[in-house]
Design an enzyme around this catalytic site. Structure first.
Site, mmCIF file in Angstrom:
data_model
loop_
_atom_site.group_PDB
_atom_site.id
_atom_site.type_symbol
_atom_site.label_atom_id
_atom_site.label_comp_id
_atom_site.label_asym_id
_atom_site.label_seq_id
_atom_site.Cartn_x
_atom_site.Cartn_y
_atom_site.Cartn_z
ATOM 1 N N ARG A 141 17.696 -59.022 39.099
ATOM 2 C CA ARG A 141 16.322 -59.558 38.646
ATOM 3 C C ARG A 141 16.312 -60.806 38.849
ATOM 4 O O ARG A 141 17.191 -61.758 38.241
ATOM 5 C CB ARG A 141 16.091 -58.961 37.084
ATOM 6 C CG ARG A 141 14.595 -59.123 36.510
ATOM 7 C CD ARG A 141 13.953 -58.554 37.329
ATOM 8 N NE ARG A 141 12.410 -58.351 36.473
ATOM 9 C CZ ARG A 141 11.278 -57.962 37.143
ATOM 10 N NH1 ARG A 141 11.114 -57.781 38.077
ATOM 11 N NH2 ARG A 141 10.193 -58.068 36.299
ATOM 12 N N THR A 413 6.183 -53.855 45.530
ATOM 13 C CA THR A 413 7.487 -53.722 45.416
ATOM 14 C C THR A 413 7.952 -52.687 46.602
ATOM 15 O O THR A 413 7.202 -51.950 47.059
ATOM 16 C CB THR A 413 7.829 -53.038 43.913
ATOM 17 O OG1 THR A 413 7.410 -54.109 43.147
ATOM 18 C CG2 THR A 413 9.208 -53.009 43.846
ATOM 19 N N THR A 431 11.576 -56.342 44.785
ATOM 20 C CA THR A 431 10.411 -56.922 44.930
ATOM 21 C C THR A 431 10.278 -58.421 44.862
ATOM 22 O O THR A 431 11.211 -59.033 44.595
ATOM 23 C CB THR A 431 9.612 -56.271 43.560
ATOM 24 O OG1 THR A 431 8.341 -56.753 43.540
ATOM 25 C CG2 THR A 431 10.350 -57.224 42.058
ATOM 26 N N ASP A 455 5.660 -61.402 35.147
ATOM 27 C CA ASP A 455 5.863 -60.275 34.404
ATOM 28 C C ASP A 455 6.353 -60.276 32.955
ATOM 29 O O ASP A 455 6.737 -59.440 32.248
ATOM 30 C CB ASP A 455 7.438 -59.355 35.156
ATOM 31 C CG ASP A 455 6.784 -58.406 36.141
ATOM 32 O OD1 ASP A 455 5.576 -57.966 36.302
ATOM 33 O OD2 ASP A 455 7.615 -57.878 37.018
ATOM 34 N N SER A 484 10.827 -55.671 33.361
ATOM 35 C CA SER A 484 10.386 -54.851 34.549
ATOM 36 C C SER A 484 10.055 -53.374 34.485
ATOM 37 O O SER A 484 10.611 -52.828 33.303
ATOM 38 C CB SER A 484 11.621 -54.927 35.685
ATOM 39 O OG SER A 484 11.301 -54.137 36.782
ATOM 40 N N GLY A 506 4.283 -51.611 40.453
ATOM 41 C CA GLY A 506 4.012 -52.143 39.122
ATOM 42 C C GLY A 506 4.000 -51.099 37.791
ATOM 43 O O GLY A 506 4.994 -50.316 37.930
HETATM 44 O O1 DON Z 1 9.126 -55.660 37.995
HETATM 45 C C1 DON Z 1 8.110 -55.093 37.786
HETATM 46 O O2 DON Z 1 7.949 -54.234 37.257
HETATM 47 C C2 DON Z 1 6.920 -55.503 38.938
HETATM 48 N N1 DON Z 1 7.551 -56.738 39.526
HETATM 49 C C3 DON Z 1 6.860 -54.527 40.025
HETATM 50 C C4 DON Z 1 5.912 -55.125 41.055
HETATM 51 C C5 DON Z 1 5.331 -54.010 41.847
HETATM 52 O O3 DON Z 1 5.641 -52.664 41.604
HETATM 53 C C6 DON Z 1 4.276 -54.410 42.483
HETATM 54 N N2 DON Z 1 3.935 -52.997 43.676
HETATM 55 N N3 DON Z 1 3.256 -52.461 44.015
#
Ligand code: DON
Length: 604
Positions: A141, A413, A431, A455, A484, A506
């Protein structure tokens, strides 16, 4: 479009090898190194070239392969957001590489063919089970730069400044992907590192063909991409993009070559690091050379939970996904979810109520474990969860205002799943955060940087771009990892892998993974059926059930009206999640690429 002439000996050699392996594939759509170009090439290069090709065709090519939305295979499987990446992963497996080798090759390939989320300028998590049965989690990360501070996105009155944490140089966290891939290779790789990156180099150099979806997404973000990259020479000048365009990424190919030669130092040191720092200086960012030099991904201990006779192995903090997933599965088993038909109003209401509780805990009690003591054991204890689910009943709506984080003391992501012939299983979610991340390309380096800083919780009570709330546990601190929702997960039964799963989306990642586990392992849906089912999602706040538009048609409308009558606020939205999973049934692996995207499975 650029035409790339491959004219030096070493490139010729690599081109041959990868052409040779792709020549074994019978379904060949949009693949940069097509059979016809290979043929032209052979004629051009003559008999000697053909001789090399014969040497490099592995005997495995003779076994049946499949590349499609829903593939089957007895030996190995790769499912990812893009056909090219899945195919490259499968070819690594067929050459005798293991799932870790394939994961590295797929990750770098996605950085080329899926710039929306595939990356070298972002970060992610790997959850894996080795052939020996060891559970493994790698946290690559991003981290907050050393100059980051708690209030960096607030104005003088303490209000959050719009877009500062999502767009541009200040939104960038220290990238972890290249270090992550290098760590995986160091510990588990069996094929040479550079061999795993070369397919990506060649895709960048020769170009890849974009799909309808790619074109839509790229065109949608052109204004931001252009304004943040005034000398933009990325992708290609002919806009708007359309399906069938070829994207050549010369700068990126050179950066990938550097990484192929020099390993992690090829990114965190030397010319590439210098280009990143120069980009930061130019755009008012704070990420420094020292931040890059200091970046280290971390091996973490996976979380393990039980669910209806299965063992669920999933990602610990700084992902909130694993804890939330195990909390929800535990409560659902206690609430006897199996007694309710899948996607009935009762079923949905029970999922929504446990989601409400898990996301409330997420908002308060989870953060980077290196900075904040996350009491995972407490949050997952039977005694605690018993109190949490005690009052849940089907179709009994509990307003979120009545639900608090309970613990006593405290969109784009991409996910891919791989299994190999040895029994190694790998799930990686990676991501840039938003589609195309911060929208900042590193000048002359051709890759995008993440906007993962969003985030963090910029201010308690103020939701981030996914509507997620946070507090001090997830406040910004130098060197800290942002919380995350990414939830790469592997489920086993009697010590054998039965499901490898994960999703982008997300906040909706965790609930997409939850639904995939229920659909396939509790309700015994085929993977294809499961992935086609419409999804829903609740995250405590806002207090509404988000439902995909599929719920507005056919028999689903009756389910929705029952929920509405019971008081559940509903909001329709576009697609939720994109699950790329592998399900094992009998002696067969079933790979499923989510029908919501261009995702593809490749098995043999
Ligand atoms: O780590 C996370 O939870 C977010 N940065 C993920 C972002 C994400 O999945 C965007 N996608 N559609």
């Amino acid at each position: 479009m650029h035409k790339v002439i491959i004219n030096n000996t070493s490139k010729t050699f690599e081109f041959l090898r990868w052409t040779a392996t792709s020549k074994c594939s019978f379904t060949n759509v949009n693949f940069a190194f097509s059979v016809s170009s290979a043929l032209k090439f052979f004629v051009f290069r003559g008999v000697l070239a053909s001789f090399f090709v014969l040497i490099f065709i592995s005997p495995n090519c003779l076994s049946a392969q499949q590349v499609s939305k829903n593939a089957t295979g007895k030996n190995g499987m790769v499912v990812s957001a893009r056909e090219e990446a899945s195919r490259i992963g499968m070819e690594v497996l067929m050459k005798g590489g293991n799932a870790f080798d394939a994961a590295i090759a797929v990750h770098f390939a996605l950085a080329v063919v899926y710039p929306q989320a595939g990356n070298i300028g972002g970060g992610g998590f790997m959850l894996a089970i080795t052939a020996k049965g060891e559970n493994v989690a790698l946290d690559f990360r991003e981290k907050a730069p050393a100059l980051a501070h708690r209030d960096m996105y607030l104005d003088a009155d303490g209000n959050v400044i719009a877009n500062l944490s999502t767009l541009g140089h200040l939104s960038v966290g220290v990238p972890g992907s290249v270090d992550g891939m290098a760590k995986i290779h160091e510990k588990y790789g069996t094929l040479p590192w550079n061999e795993l990156i070369m397919p990506a180099v060649l895709l960048a150099e020769n170009g890849f063909i974009i799909t309808e979806l790619d074109a839509i997404e790229m065109n949608k973000h052109l204004a931001d991409l252009d304004s943040l990259n005034p000398n933009n020479d990325y992708f290609q000048p002919d806009r708007p993009y359309k399906a069938g365009d070829t994207i050549v990424q010369q700068h990126l190919s050179l950066v990938l070559r550097k990484i192929a030669q020099a390993g992690k130092k090829g990114f965190y040191d030397g010319p590439v690091a210098a280009m990143i720092v120069r980009e930061m200086t130019k755009g008012g960012g704070i990420l420094s050379f020292e931040d890059l030099q200091n970046y280290q991904s971390v091996w973490r201990t996976p979380l393990v939970g039980k669910f209806y006779g299965h063992e669920v192995i999933t990602m610990p903090p700084p992902s909130s996904g694993g804890i939330a997933l195990l909390q929800m599965l535990y409560m659902l088993e206690k609430l006897k979810i199996k007694n309710y038909p899948i996607n009935s109003a009762e079923y949905i209401s029970l999922l929504v109520e446990v989601e409400r509780l898990a996301y409330a805990d997420r908002s308060q009690h989870m953060g980077d474990p290196d900075f904040y003591k996350v009491d995972a054991a407490g949050l997952l204890s039977a005694a605690y969860l018993k109190k949490r689910y005690a009052n849940i009943k089907p179709l009994a709506y509990t307003p979120s205002a009545n639900v608090k984080p309970g613990h006593t003391e405290s969109e784009q992501t991409t996910h891919f799943s791989i299994i190999d012939q040895f029994g190694n299983a790998v799930a990686i979610t990676t991501t840039l955060n938003s589609r195309f991340g911060s929208k900042v390309f590193v000048s002359n380096a051709g890759f995008l940087l993440n906007n993962e800083m969003d985030d963090f919780s910029s201010k308690p009570g103020v939701p981030n771009q996914f509507g997620l709330l946070g507090d001090s546990a997830n406040a910004i601190q130098p060197g800290k990892r942002m919380l995350s929702s990414m939830t790469p997960t592997i489920v086993c039964k009697n010590k054998k892998t039965v499901l490898i799963t994960g999703s982008p989306g997300g906040a909706t990642i965790i609930t997409s993974v939850l639904q995939n586990i229920l659909q396939t392992l509790v309700y015994n849906k085929s993977l294809e059926e499961a992935l086609a089912m419409p999804r829903f999602h609740h995250q405590w706040y806002p207090d509404k059930i988000y439902m995909e538009e599929g719920w507005q048609s056919g028999i689903f409308t009756m389910v929705v009206s029952t929920l509405e009558k019971a008081g559940y606020p509903i909001q329709y939205r576009d697609l939720i999640g994109r699950v790329d999973a592998i399900l094992k049934k009998g002696n067969m692996y079933y790979g499923g690429g989510d029908p919501r995207g261009d995702d593809m499975a490749a098995g043999y």
